[in-house]
Design an enzyme around this catalytic site. Structure first.
Site, PDB file in Angstrom:
ATOM      1  N   ALA A 183      89.040  37.877 -12.646  1.00 57.77           N
ATOM      2  CA  ALA A 183      88.046  36.796 -12.731  1.00 57.77           C
ATOM      3  C   ALA A 183      88.440  35.459 -12.412  1.00 57.77           C
ATOM      4  O   ALA A 183      87.570  34.472 -11.850  1.00 57.77           O
ATOM      5  CB  ALA A 183      87.070  37.073 -14.176  1.00 57.77           C
ATOM      6  N   ASP A 184      89.441  35.154 -12.811  1.00 60.20           N
ATOM      7  CA  ASP A 184      90.173  33.916 -12.726  1.00 60.20           C
ATOM      8  C   ASP A 184      90.371  33.685 -11.151  1.00 60.20           C
ATOM      9  O   ASP A 184      89.946  32.440 -10.495  1.00 60.20           O
ATOM     10  CB  ASP A 184      91.327  33.706 -13.492  1.00 60.20           C
ATOM     11  CG  ASP A 184      91.116  33.385 -15.054  1.00 60.20           C
ATOM     12  OD1 ASP A 184      90.599  32.487 -15.360  1.00 60.20           O
ATOM     13  OD2 ASP A 184      91.569  34.286 -15.469  1.00 60.20           O
TER      14      ASP A 184
END
Length: 411
Positions: A183-184
């Site tokens: 997700a980062d």
């Protein structure tokens, strides 16, 4: 320590005389760990001057993950092409110096909790008063507004609350989180696009603006199809393992020599080639075979045919036969396979970056290739405060000023 002096040639450098497309863009990266710093890394790869502002104790990424000879490996990758300057933003002097740096910047990347910059007197109204063309990229778990705005939010939370974890894993198993900061990375890619969009808008309006980017919303953006499908049909998607609810055959299969390969037959023509290759051409004559949904309903039958054929052959033989049949396949690589792959080597997908602490370090190359103004990686992550004197010297500070700031713990 591995001797890397004989690694691949320095093929990551920009061709002589070729301009960097983001030359002249000054970025201040105050973000920590991965989403914000990754966005700044992408900009630095294409020529932006990225100044990494770290607390004098060092960015948390310096203490994340493995070390090689005492050197943090993740830091070397995520901080590549950046200059490191230390500054304690909790102090009045640190805030004053930051405002001076911001007055000459194009973009600031930050991921403090909402309200932190305001508490420090570094809110956008204050910063833009001295620099109306400044773009402030604010990255948090949930955004600057809404009932969850003040919650701490890391990539893992974005993976959970976006629906990704619910869709990932085996049908009879628990929701599954990726073992790396997916997700980062998605948020970082989104943020780099957002920053360039805001900078483009600045060319039209003459002024900067605030970008409010949420990690959860970045993940929602890539899960729009399943979300809209549920909204319109009421059918809740479920975990499928390595299968697809929309197509078949699509799975990973074990080979005779105990490797794995991934097969994807998204289109009818490819699916036909696969079943012909594995000796089951009659499957293509079945009425259900004509649609992806039909094939997905007969996944077991297709997996038995494809998996059985693959299990009798080595990985190299399977890949070769699939390539000859023009059917999509990919070996499931571990990282040793990635580093040894000839296609990646030929394209410069993996590059060797010289580094004074590690001799050299291999890492992914630039994200995309521009024919006339390519990106490049010229340095791995710097030592803590390596460029403090240079960065603050550009504000006119002298050696005695730096000594006084260091004595106070500001730098």
């Amino acid at each position: 320590m591995i001797n890397r002096s004989a690694l691949d040639p320095d093929d990551h450098a920009r061709p002589p005389g070729a301009p960097a497309p983001l030359t002249g863009l000054k970025v201040i990266d105050t973000a920590t760990l991965f989403a914000g710093p990754f966005a700044a890394t992408l900009l630095g790869d294409y020529g932006a001057d990225v100044v990494k502002i770290e607390h004098p104790d060092g960015d948390p990424a310096r203490r994340y993950g493995a070390q090689a000879d005492g050197v943090p490996v993740w830091w070397k990758v995520v901080a590549r092409n950046k200059r490191s300057a230390t500054l304690d933003l909790h102090t009045d002097e640190g805030q004053r110096l930051f405002r001076r740096l911001a007055a000459d910047a194009d973009l600031i990347v930050e991921n403090f909790r909402p309200g932190t910059l305001e508490r420090w007197g570094l809110d956008y109204a204050t910063l833009s008063a001295d620099n109306p063309r400044l773009v402030l990229l604010r990255m948090t778990g949930f955004g600057q507004t809404g009932p969850y705005a003040h919650r701490p939010g890391f990539g893992t939370i974005g993976e959970a609350m976006s629906g990704l974890a619910h869709l990932t894993g085996t049908p009879d198993g628990p929701p599954t989180l990726p073992s790396f900061p997916l997700a980062d990375a998605v948020a970082g890619l989104t943020a780099a696009f957002a920053a360039l969009t805001a900078l483009r808008a600045r060319e039209l309006t003459g002024r900067g603006q605030v970008v409010d980017l949420s990690i959860v919303e970045s993940m929602l953006g890539v899960l729009g199809g399943p979300l809209a499908t549920y909204d319109l049909t009421g059918v809740m998607p479920t975990r499928q393992g390595n299968r697809s609810p929309n197509n078949a055959p699509r799975n990973v299969y074990r080979t005779k020599d105990d490797h794995w390969v991934a097969v994807s037959a998204t289109t009818l023509s490819v699916a036909e080639r696969v079943v012909r290759l594995v000796g089951r051409p009659e499957l293509a004559e079945e009425p259900w075979f004509a649609t992806g949904a039909g094939r997905a309903r007969h996944t077991e039958e297709l997996d038995t045919a494809v998996g059985g054929w693959i299990a009798e052959r080595t990985r190299d033989e399977v890949v070769e036969r699939f390539e000859q049949a023009q059917a999509a396949i990919g070996p499931v690589y571990d990282l040793a396979d990635v580093l040894a792959d000839p296609h990646f080597a030929a394209r410069g997908s993996i590059i060797s970056v010289p580094d004074p602490e590690l001799d050299a370090i291999r890492m992914p190359g630039v994200a995309f290739r521009l024919s006339d103004t390519p990106g490049a990686v010229h340095s791995a992550g710097p030592r803590l405060g390596q460029h403090t004197a240079d960065v603050l010297g550009e504000l006119g500070l002298k050696a005695e000023d730096l000594s006084a700031l260091a004595a106070k713990g500001v730098i």
